[in-house]
Design an enzyme around this catalytic site. Structure first.
Site, PDB file in Angstrom:
ATOM      1  CD  GLU A  52      -2.709  -1.129  -0.293  1.00  0.00           C
ATOM      2  OE1 GLU A  52      -3.218  -0.073  -0.699  1.00  0.00           O
ATOM      3  OE2 GLU A  52      -2.748  -2.188  -0.962  1.00  0.00           O
TER       4      GLU A  52
ATOM      5  CB  CYS B 265      -1.793   7.342   2.364  1.00  0.00           C
ATOM      6  SG  CYS B 265      -2.967   6.526   3.440  1.00  0.00           S
TER       7      CYS B 265
HETATM    8  P1  NAD Z   1       8.731   4.904   3.499  1.00  0.00           P
HETATM    9  O1  NAD Z   1       8.485   4.230   2.199  1.00  0.00           O
HETATM   10  O2  NAD Z   1       9.825   5.863   3.595  1.00  0.00           O
HETATM   11  O3  NAD Z   1       8.983   3.813   4.648  1.00  0.00           O
HETATM   12  C1  NAD Z   1       8.042   2.781   4.907  1.00  0.00           C
HETATM   13  C2  NAD Z   1       8.759   1.620   5.552  1.00  0.00           C
HETATM   14  O4  NAD Z   1       9.658   1.034   4.613  1.00  0.00           O
HETATM   15  C3  NAD Z   1       9.618   2.007   6.755  1.00  0.00           C
HETATM   16  O5  NAD Z   1       9.488   1.017   7.754  1.00  0.00           O
HETATM   17  C4  NAD Z   1      11.025   2.007   6.173  1.00  0.00           C
HETATM   18  O6  NAD Z   1      12.025   1.777   7.129  1.00  0.00           O
HETATM   19  C5  NAD Z   1      10.939   0.873   5.190  1.00  0.00           C
HETATM   20  N1  NAD Z   1      11.935   0.865   4.105  1.00  0.00           N
HETATM   21  C6  NAD Z   1      12.569   1.922   3.540  1.00  0.00           C
HETATM   22  N2  NAD Z   1      13.389   1.493   2.544  1.00  0.00           N
HETATM   23  C7  NAD Z   1      13.256   0.152   2.487  1.00  0.00           C
HETATM   24  C8  NAD Z   1      13.826  -0.858   1.667  1.00  0.00           C
HETATM   25  N3  NAD Z   1      14.684  -0.574   0.678  1.00  0.00           N
HETATM   26  N4  NAD Z   1      13.467  -2.144   1.889  1.00  0.00           N
HETATM   27  C9  NAD Z   1      12.582  -2.459   2.852  1.00  0.00           C
HETATM   28  N5  NAD Z   1      12.017  -1.543   3.661  1.00  0.00           N
HETATM   29  C10 NAD Z   1      12.337  -0.259   3.476  1.00  0.00           C
HETATM   30  O7  NAD Z   1       7.323   5.581   3.916  1.00  0.00           O
HETATM   31  P2  NAD Z   1       6.997   6.435   5.214  1.00  0.00           P
HETATM   32  O8  NAD Z   1       7.662   7.761   5.100  1.00  0.00           O
HETATM   33  O9  NAD Z   1       7.209   5.642   6.440  1.00  0.00           O
HETATM   34  O10 NAD Z   1       5.419   6.608   5.053  1.00  0.00           O
HETATM   35  C11 NAD Z   1       4.840   7.592   4.246  1.00  0.00           C
HETATM   36  C12 NAD Z   1       4.374   6.999   2.935  1.00  0.00           C
HETATM   37  O11 NAD Z   1       3.465   5.937   3.196  1.00  0.00           O
HETATM   38  C13 NAD Z   1       3.609   7.978   2.077  1.00  0.00           C
HETATM   39  O12 NAD Z   1       3.970   7.819   0.744  1.00  0.00           O
HETATM   40  C14 NAD Z   1       2.151   7.565   2.299  1.00  0.00           C
HETATM   41  O13 NAD Z   1       1.280   7.944   1.270  1.00  0.00           O
HETATM   42  C15 NAD Z   1       2.295   6.100   2.423  1.00  0.00           C
HETATM   43  N6  NAD Z   1       1.151   5.511   3.121  1.00  0.00           N
HETATM   44  C16 NAD Z   1       0.265   4.790   2.390  1.00  0.00           C
HETATM   45  C17 NAD Z   1      -0.848   4.254   3.006  1.00  0.00           C
HETATM   46  C18 NAD Z   1      -1.833   3.448   2.229  1.00  0.00           C
HETATM   47  O14 NAD Z   1      -2.678   2.798   2.841  1.00  0.00           O
HETATM   48  N7  NAD Z   1      -1.785   3.447   0.921  1.00  0.00           N
HETATM   49  C19 NAD Z   1      -1.038   4.452   4.369  1.00  0.00           C
HETATM   50  C20 NAD Z   1      -0.091   5.182   5.082  1.00  0.00           C
HETATM   51  C21 NAD Z   1       1.008   5.701   4.443  1.00  0.00           C
END
Ligand code: NAD
Length: 517
Positions: free
Chosen positions: A286, A320
């Protein structure tokens, strides 16, 4: 007899006793600032040399908690512990797993103010936003517990004469749960709990900006006696430790919520075959959004203003589902702006420990820099700044709620997810053009329409291409059960968290046919 699912009510903070409890919980949490939390893999409690500090974004130097920072070398151990636990957990009954879920939900109710307070300090959520986050986490536990029982009683096959046929859903295996910081309780609890309630085991890697809430949730799992290894709590860097988990041949599925960039990377890596891997990994992803509300002619303009205000600036626009673009029909443009701007300017920004502050800080320095950069880009591209556009006072990452008018559909702030308190205003000459603008991004998460035209609402039903579409209400605040949540296109795999199909993503169907005489 288990009662039907009902959404958890929110705490009423207008009641003095609830305000007092919240103030006490915040004070207690502050007194524990700097406390160190161990990682837990199987039965082993782990301390590492490398630490991960979680900071309060309202006070840049205030440490909320200290965590162990796992490196890639710990991935194998964590996955193995989950794999070992799966050998017996997969045969547990849905009733038993649901009972664990309901007990965890009860404990979260008991410690509700502690969870809320932690999010005020660790993520800068205001009291109501923090409490809604906890309520949603409780909802996920209650909902998925009931779903596990419901599916365990199903046998969706057509009878065949002379045969006893059964279709049963069995769990997948070890899940890697990678959660974001913005719904640090709800999404982390939701993805992790769905995994174990539906019979899988888990390595939980929370966001580095939100390890505290995950630690508090994990403490509840231990308190209810969830067997060791069913959930392994291991904070660490996403790009090293998290990525290593994804690559592991014994990882069976990944439940991820986060940005488009990271989600796509995980999707690509999960598709590669690791040495010794026996399955196609399932990736439940997501991702981001660029969510639009259309304000039609002849709608309730005051309701539209309030809906846009709440959707754009609730939790500083870091949802999001946040409305980051409003498309106004030409005829309502001026009146809408006249009504909106004074309300935006009246929004109080500051440390959400004070419940009078509606908007807190953005999550960290990188988020502050990114948001300010987008503001500069918008100016350069010719958008008209109506209010905000700069930092707000305080020693945290405070940014004033910002509105830009005259934004063109292809401008950067109309296309890219900012994830901060910036609203782009676009104008359309008629409803079809408004829909065209709303659909012109790579995302497809939420959208909204304020309109009193039945024909236009019906047209939007068909043509507005988003996973969660709202009419005459704000475009944030999806409720478990009522609004299964997930987006189209680059917003992800449309998993519909909190819905009746979610179970199927975490299980696989096995059919057994027995010949009978
Ligand atoms: P992010 O993608 O920076 O991080 C999300 C998670 O991924 C964290 O735990 C991070 O440590 C991990 N991560 C980062 N790089 C990685 C890699 N290479 N391999 C594996 N894991 C990795 O996102 P964020 O800043 O934590 O959250 C904000 C984002 O999430 C926004 O884009 C928002 O729209 C989205 N979001 C989407 C929903 C939805 O339901 N669609 C809900 C909430 C947030």
């Amino acid at each position: 007899m288990i009662a039907d699912f009902k959404n958890e009510p929110y705490v009423d903070f207008s009641k003095p006793e609830n305000r007092k409890k919240m103030e006490e919980a915040i004070a207690k949490r502050k007194s524990e600032a700097g406390k160190e939390y161990e990682s837990v893999i199987g039965r082993e409690r782990i301390r590492l040399d490398a630490k991960l500090k979680s900071y309060n974004p309202s006070h840049k130097d205030e440490v909320v908690g200290v965590f162990q920072k796992a490196g890639p070398d710990l991935a194998d151990k964590a996955i193995k512990a989950a794999d070992d636990a799966f050998a017996s957990w997969k045969y547990t009954s849905a009733d038993m797993r649901a009972e664990f879920a309901f007990k965890v939900a009860d404990l979260m109710r008991k410690f509700r103010f502690d969870f809320d307070a932690a999010m005020v300090l660790e993520e800068g959520k205001n009291w109501l936003e923090a409490d809604a986050d906890t309520a949603e986490a409780i909802d996920f536990l209650e909902f998925y517990g009931r779903e596990a029982i419901r599916y365990s009683k199903m046998n969706p096959v057509t009878p065949v004469p002379g045969e006893d046929n059964e279709l049963r859903y069995i769990p997948l295996g070890v899940g890697v749960v990678i959660s974001p910081w913005n719904f640090p309780n709800a999404i982390m609890t939701g993805m992790t709990s769905a995994s174990w309630i539906f019979g899988n085991t888990v390595v939980l890697k929370p966001s580095s900006d939100a390890p505290l809430i995950a630690a508090l949730y994990f403490e509840l799992l231990q308190e209810v006696g969830l067997p060791p290894g069913v959930v392994n709590f291991v904070p660490g860097s996403g790009s090293t430790f998290g990525f290593e988990l994804v690559k592991h041949p014994r990882c069976r599925f990944i439940a991820f919520t986060g940005s488009k960039e990271v989600g796509l990377k995980i999707n690509e890596e999960a598709a590669k075959l690791a040495k010794g891997q026996k399955w196609i990994k399932r990736a439940i992803l997501e991702m981001g959004g660029k969510d639009t509300i259309i304000v039609d002619e002849n709608c309730d303009l005051d309701a539209a203003v309030d809906g846009v205000l709440a959707s754009a600036f609730g939790f500083q626009g870091q949802k999001c589902s946040a409305c980051s673009r409003v498309v106004l029909l030409e005829s309502v443009h001026d009146e809408f702006i006249e009504k909106l701007i004074p309300k935006v300017e009246a929004v109080k920004v500051g440390d959400p420990v004070n419940p009078d502050n509606y908007m807190g800080p953005v999550i960290n320095q990188a988020a502050e820099e990114t948001t300010l950069r987008y503001i500069e880009t918008a100016k350069k591209e010719g958008a008209k700044l109506l209010c905000g556009g700069e930092k707000a006072p305080g020693d945290g990452y405070f940014i004033k709620p910002t509105v830009f008018d005259n934004v063109k559909p292809d401008d950067t702030i109309s296309q890219e997810e900012i994830f901060g308190p910036v609203l782009a205003v676009l104008t359309a000459k008629d409803f079809p053009e408004a829909l065209k603008i709303a659909n012109n991004t790579v995302y497809g998460l939420t959208g909204g329409v304020y309109s009193s035209s039945r024909a236009n609402l019906e047209r939007a039903r068909r043509e507005f291409h988003v996973g969660n579409l709202y009419f005459n209400r704000k475009c944030t605040g999806a409720l478990v059960g009522g609004h299964p949540f997930g987006g189209f296109n680059m917003s992800g795999t449309d998993s519909k968290a909190g819905g009746q199909d979610y179970y199927l993503l975490f299980t696989q169907a096995k059919v057994i046919s027995e010949r009978i005489r």
